[in-house]
Design an enzyme around this catalytic site. Structure first.
Site, PDB file in Angstrom:
ATOM      1  N   GLN A  48       0.830  -1.200   0.000  1.00  0.00           N
ATOM      2  CA  GLN A  48       0.000   0.000   0.000  1.00  0.00           C
ATOM      3  C   GLN A  48       0.866   1.253   0.000  1.00  0.00           C
ATOM      4  O   GLN A  48       0.594   2.217  -0.721  1.00  0.00           O
ATOM      5  CB  GLN A  48      -0.897   0.000   1.245  1.00  0.00           C
TER       6      GLN A  48
ATOM      7  N   HIS B 248       2.200   2.984  -3.185  1.00  0.00           N
ATOM      8  CA  HIS B 248       1.292   3.653  -4.131  1.00  0.00           C
ATOM      9  C   HIS B 248       1.637   5.123  -4.292  1.00  0.00           C
ATOM     10  O   HIS B 248       1.622   5.668  -5.395  1.00  0.00           O
ATOM     11  CB  HIS B 248      -0.159   3.517  -3.665  1.00  0.00           C
TER      12      HIS B 248
ATOM     13  N   GLU C 133     -10.156   1.732   3.265  1.00  0.00           N
ATOM     14  CA  GLU C 133     -10.409   1.259   1.900  1.00  0.00           C
ATOM     15  C   GLU C 133     -10.154  -0.255   1.828  1.00  0.00           C
ATOM     16  O   GLU C 133     -10.992  -0.998   1.345  1.00  0.00           O
ATOM     17  CB  GLU C 133      -9.482   2.008   0.931  1.00  0.00           C
ATOM     18  N   HIS C 134      -8.968  -0.672   2.294  1.00  0.00           N
ATOM     19  CA  HIS C 134      -8.627  -2.099   2.337  1.00  0.00           C
ATOM     20  C   HIS C 134      -8.451  -2.515   3.793  1.00  0.00           C
ATOM     21  O   HIS C 134      -7.759  -1.833   4.545  1.00  0.00           O
ATOM     22  CB  HIS C 134      -7.299  -2.369   1.621  1.00  0.00           C
TER      23      HIS C 134
ATOM     24  N   ASP D  50      -6.397  -6.256  -5.835  1.00  0.00           N
ATOM     25  CA  ASP D  50      -6.050  -5.164  -6.750  1.00  0.00           C
ATOM     26  C   ASP D  50      -6.109  -5.618  -8.201  1.00  0.00           C
ATOM     27  O   ASP D  50      -6.326  -4.811  -9.105  1.00  0.00           O
ATOM     28  CB  ASP D  50      -4.638  -4.652  -6.455  1.00  0.00           C
TER      29      ASP D  50
ATOM     30  N   HIS E 158     -53.848  15.187  -6.492  1.00  0.00           N
ATOM     31  CA  HIS E 158     -53.404  13.805  -6.305  1.00  0.00           C
ATOM     32  C   HIS E 158     -54.595  12.918  -5.925  1.00  0.00           C
ATOM     33  O   HIS E 158     -54.725  11.792  -6.391  1.00  0.00           O
ATOM     34  CB  HIS E 158     -52.361  13.726  -5.183  1.00  0.00           C
TER      35      HIS E 158
END
Lengths: 435, 435
Positions: free
Chosen positions: B260, B263, B327-328, B361, B420
């Site tokens: 990670q 990145h 996220e992960h 991934d 209505h």
């Protein structure tokens, strides 16, 4: 209403025929809402009281509806209305439950299990407008799917009347759908309170519901701030598009057009028909029925922006409707199902002579919080899924890693992400050592 | 990496321990993006060429990738990489197909049929970054669900290299997933082009994909403009949270943290463990493995903002993880499934020693376009549903209207929406007349 012939219009004319009342984010609206949001963030409950006094002409004592108020509302409410709210809730519950997302498990390779699990959004904030009249049906449309999703805390804001009370029917609808807390707040200040939290109002993860241009602008602002809250969708004034063939009942068509037009002066109604005598007949019916309505003034204003459009065929009507992407689409034709396959963009569709839009607004079981203003091209109406997160899960056995590890390593190498590759090769080496 | 003890921290310290690198929408970023968007809207392709020359140092001839370029890319690509792209695509396809929404039909009362039908978003725009390296895997993660959803036109933007070519692997991944057109555009200008359209680039209904802060800001801006486009989700720098027990393999944990961290310098990694010897061992492994990485500099920068946190128990680790909403989320514990029920917020979860994040991934079958920056509290990762609209349909028979018409009329009256009500009562009267 304006009469147009689709095939006599040039490209620009066709675009104009489907244009909506301008929804530009006027700079004054934007900055007005920014100021309200900033005040609520800075001063919390104090700001909420001041803004409520200004905008709702109401001096709030407690911001939250008390247990006593809940009970009194329930006692005051007419039994017939209670029963109708319960009946509507049960059909909304049945359909939303049937349409709720389900968990998924799939082995995508030997030893590679991939799943999707569902989790509720923890704390959700529902907004129920009470502009010209309070809308208990909106409390049902938001509260029911929140309960099915299993949200841990469901908060609802609805503006109080000048006497400081929330509407009895809104409170009853909130109660039976399991809403946990109700706050007497409206407008941009209600959205700000739920997005950021104050002393009284808890900070919510996601906000739902329709509202006027201030509410919508506030939802847009808080949803583009990472410290704010997610939202269900942008929303605008309500709208309907009716496709009628020569056999439709003009009185029914007119009634449906009017039930949209009475929502507000910025509502929009469009009728498409290949039959010019049908357009004539509906126009006459609209005039006749409108005069008898208590909200005739509002409806007339909406009708002044609305269109009766002659088309060559029902197929062309569907094409035009797809371009417009109406919130509500009513097919008053002999065989409405024959058109359904070609419908690409709409919020909710009503088939045939016996399905007025109002059944969907209240109690067929579908949701009435729907994308307007062409957002039906890319957004869906509110559903249980709107109140949930879908979380993927994967679990590999050693065999699974042997199977898909090499593919992973090749792709990681191609993307020059060496650590990604090594997270696999290091494990594969450990498996070899152990073998 | 920073070592912390969760239970020794006060509330503020705990909040700081889970804080992310600031993602404030700096005024300079906001106005910079506003200028780019305005230029693209005003000058179309001319602006795209100028901006690409400035930002990508690339003089574009054609903005769109030609058929000849597609073919040449395919010829140049190594067979092993082609096979890996195809293998990954097939598992992504299998899982996304299994998890795709299904139509629903339910009779909510006698004569009241309510349905949900699915329609693709017509024209979608995919963004595939190519910052430090192009990402063919992202083309798969967006192209496969778009194809399953049945989107009529799938457009993809990815920045060209200074030699004016798009990456061969990105083009191949786009081709096999059925992407229709690829444009050599990156950054905010790519987002603006797809949201508003230019002479070359068609206007898209919804935009997807990760990107840097310029791309994300541009997505936020166009999604809050009714004339712009919808987006999948806001996105930020990638992040992982690992929960490890005393029996985890420190080398595996370290490898996952590093995959990670590599990145980008703003990526964030967090390790939670009730075992302080595990935290020691992982810290040592991270140092050892990091040194050997080609992107060690980037990873070290990310690690400097990252945390090893001692917790009292695995249950507390799950609580902390839910607060962070990673996220992960990787569970390197003896019985990862025993923790799964308690997981409330995460993008994607990886169970056990043999499930490195990198399989998700690339090729386990789940999607890697996931909510970051805490958005996992309210957003889900990309799926087939992201490329579809759910449209509700209702059809009442005369009996159906007799059944639910009275409930509708009662609620409409309570909301003071007389038109209505009349849309129902007028039809009920017609039924009585006919009977």
């Amino acid at each position: 209403m304006n009469r147009l012939d689709w095939n006599a219009l040039d490209t620009q004319g066709q675009r104009a025929a489907l244009s909506r009342p301008a929804q530009s984010r006027a700079e004054s609206l934007r900055s007005g809402v920014e100021q309200i949001v900033a005040r609520v963030r800075a001063d919390g409950d104090v700001a909420l009281r001041e803004l409520t006094a200004t905008f709702d002409r109401c001096a709030l004592h407690a911001i939250e509806v008390s247990e006593k108020e809940w009970r009194e509302a329930e006692l005051r409410l007419a039994p017939e209305l209670k029963a109708a709210i319960e009946e509507a809730a049960s059909r909304i519950d049945a359909f939303h439950r049937a349409a709720a997302p389900q968990p998924v498990t799939l082995d995508t390779a030997r030893g590679v299990r991939v799943e999707r699990m569902l989790r509720p959004v923890h704390r959700v904030g529902l907004y129920v407008p009470a502009g010209s009249a309070p809308l208990p049906s909106t409390a049902l449309m938001l509260g029911v799917p929140a309960r099915i999703a299993g949200c841990a805390e469901v908060v609802l804001c609805s503006p109080a009347r000048p006497d400081g009370r929330c509407d009895d029917a809104v409170l009853y609808a909130a109660r039976i759908t399991g809403v946990h807390r109700v706050f007497k707040l409206g407008g941009a200040q209600a959205i700000a309170a739920m997005a950021y939290g104050t002393e009284s109002v808890p900070k919510c993860d996601k906000l739902f519901g329709p509202g006027n241009s201030w509410v919508t602008e506030a939802k847009l602002q808080v949803s583009s701030d990472p410290e704010g809250a997610a939202i269900d969708m942008p929303a605008g004034p309500s709208e309907v598009l009716v496709i009628a063939d020569e056999n439709a009942n003009p009185a029914f068509v007119a009634a449906d057009l009017l039930s949209q037009a009475e929502h507000g002066p910025d509502s929009q109604v469009i009728l498409l028909s290949p039959s010019s005598s049908m357009l004539d007949a509906v126009e006459a019916e609209v005039s006749a029925q409108c005069a008898a309505l208590p909200r005739a003034g509002i409806a007339e204003k909406a009708l002044s922006q609305s269109r009766l459009i002659a088309v060559a065929s029902l197929a062309q009507a569907v094409d035009v409707s797809n371009r417009y992407a109406p919130e509500h689409l009513i097919l008053q034709v002999d065989e409405p199902r024959s058109l359904l396959d070609a419908i690409q963009s709409a919020g909710s569709v009503f088939l045939g002579a016996w399905t007025p839009e109002s059944v969907g607004d209240y109690c067929s079981g579908s949701n009435h919080v729907l994308p307007t203003y062409g957002y039906a091209r890319s957004y869906s109406g509110v559903s249980v899924a709107s109140f949930q997160k879908q979380i993927t899960v994967q679990e590999l056995s050693p065999e699974g890693l042997r199977t898909i590890g090499p593919c992973t390593a090749t792709l990681a190498a191609a993307e020059q992400l060496e650590a990604h590759r090594r997270a696999v090769t290091l494990r594969l080496a450990a498996l070899e050592d152990a073998a």
